[in-house]
Enzyme design. Sequence first.
Site, mmCIF file in Angstrom:
data_model
loop_
_atom_site.group_PDB
_atom_site.id
_atom_site.type_symbol
_atom_site.label_atom_id
_atom_site.label_comp_id
_atom_site.label_asym_id
_atom_site.label_seq_id
_atom_site.Cartn_x
_atom_site.Cartn_y
_atom_site.Cartn_z
ATOM 1 N N LYS A 38 0.810 -1.209 0.000
ATOM 2 C CA LYS A 38 0.000 0.000 0.000
ATOM 3 C C LYS A 38 0.858 1.281 0.000
ATOM 4 O O LYS A 38 2.073 1.224 0.207
ATOM 5 C CB LYS A 38 -0.927 -0.016 1.227
ATOM 6 C CG LYS A 38 -1.983 -1.136 1.177
ATOM 7 C CD LYS A 38 -2.868 -1.075 -0.056
ATOM 8 C CE LYS A 38 -4.197 -1.785 0.097
ATOM 9 N NZ LYS A 38 -4.145 -3.241 -0.100
HETATM 10 C C1 PLP Z 1 -5.460 -4.049 0.721
HETATM 11 C C2 PLP Z 1 -6.912 -3.870 0.801
HETATM 12 C C3 PLP Z 1 -7.667 -4.291 1.906
HETATM 13 C C4 PLP Z 1 -7.150 -5.174 3.016
HETATM 14 O O1 PLP Z 1 -5.974 -4.886 3.528
HETATM 15 P P1 PLP Z 1 -5.014 -5.968 4.246
HETATM 16 O O2 PLP Z 1 -4.207 -5.060 5.107
HETATM 17 O O3 PLP Z 1 -4.199 -6.610 3.184
HETATM 18 O O4 PLP Z 1 -5.834 -6.897 5.034
HETATM 19 C C5 PLP Z 1 -9.010 -3.991 1.952
HETATM 20 N N1 PLP Z 1 -9.605 -3.325 0.962
HETATM 21 C C6 PLP Z 1 -8.931 -2.912 -0.133
HETATM 22 C C7 PLP Z 1 -9.652 -2.161 -1.193
HETATM 23 C C8 PLP Z 1 -7.572 -3.198 -0.260
HETATM 24 O O5 PLP Z 1 -6.929 -2.823 -1.362
#
Ligand code: PLP
Length: 397
Positions: free
Chosen positions: A186
């Site tokens: 992210k």
């Molecule tokens: C990455 C993501 C998540 C979940 O995140 P994690 O930390 O990997 O559990 C939820 N929603 C969206 C749209 C994402 O891109």
Amino acid sequence: MPGFEIFGDEERKHVNDVLESGILMRYGFDGMRNNHWKAKEFETEFANKMGTDYCQLVSSGTSALTIALASAGIGVGDEIIMPCFTFVASFESILATGAIPVLVDIDATLTLDPEAVEAAVTSKTRCIMPVHMCGSMANLDALQAICDKHDLLLLEDACQAIGGTYKGKPLGSYGDLGCFSFDFVKTITCGEGGAVITNNKEYYIKSDQYQDHGHDHVGSDRGAETHPVLGYNYRISELHAAVGLGQLGKFDEILAIQKRNYTIVRNALSTIEGVTFREVPEGGVENHSFVNIFLPNEELAKKAHKALGDNGVDANFYWYTNNWHYINGWEHLRNVKSLGNVTNEVRNHLEKLNNTDFSKSDAIMSRAISSLVKIGWTEEEVIERAEKMRKAIASVL
Ligand SMILES: *Cc1c(COP(=O)(O)O)cnc(C)c1O
């Protein structure tokens, strides 16, 4: 995206602070931790940046969504409306609370179609969960109006659009609750991590308790704390929070680089006749983590995606046939491959998905390509990439 591209001395310093004291837990051990409270510091700073009263840092984006729903009292029998184009975490978090995911169409914003949402509201609906996919947002005013009309909660999944804004407010801060992910890929990363933000004190207190076994976090003797509610363990460790704190210090810089790189790519692609861009609701500003384009039809989109790969341009996503992000790929969801029993209500809703008409979304998703915007690129590298992309896409049109 992703923040790991620019790890440096800032992350190392915060991590070393934690390793030097040896206290890897975010709670307790007050005398031994050299006054380092990385998770708490992150929460204060992030709430400040997002302009909300509260932030709860947790172990992942998926747990943040689960906690947000739980904090508002959502559970068995409740229906949550979510988009059919999203990350699997959306339905995973809903199912984790025992509630029912109700999947509906998206529109040219690549997020929830307000008309499809309105049509899906029933007497059991409790919450609308827009997911701001690929750097931009749902039409939040239209969704809020539906929430007001039917007395529903608005929970924003801003995991892919951190730093974007809508009508001057940071994404995630517009609804009743907002969720973020700080997983490894992210825009800002903790390695693994997530956050819930809100202005609602009760939701915040419930989130704080729920993510740590129901602990009330009153006083400084963890063993003596009471448990006002049943909780779970979705805590983040101090080490992960330390990495995140280093990243948070570079947040504005990351967004500025993303915007510069996005603009170079977008300007190059906008010269191609036949290429259009994803719609951004009026008053919205993207976080520039992806450039999202539409080709005139499915065949040309597939050809353009292939041409990009053949010409050595990496990180382009054709979500329509990608099993992580679109209903077509979620065979395990549609056929309820749950390890344990689920309620009949949940089973019926999920099995119905096999016969639900998502042709409106198909018509959009089959034409869409998303191109990741990296922050490690130099300006020269982006200019070169943009030109390669322009040539590759133009060659199939
Ligand atoms: C990455 C993501 C998540 C979940 O995140 P994690 O930390 O990997 O559990 C939820 N929603 C969206 C749209 C994402 O891109």
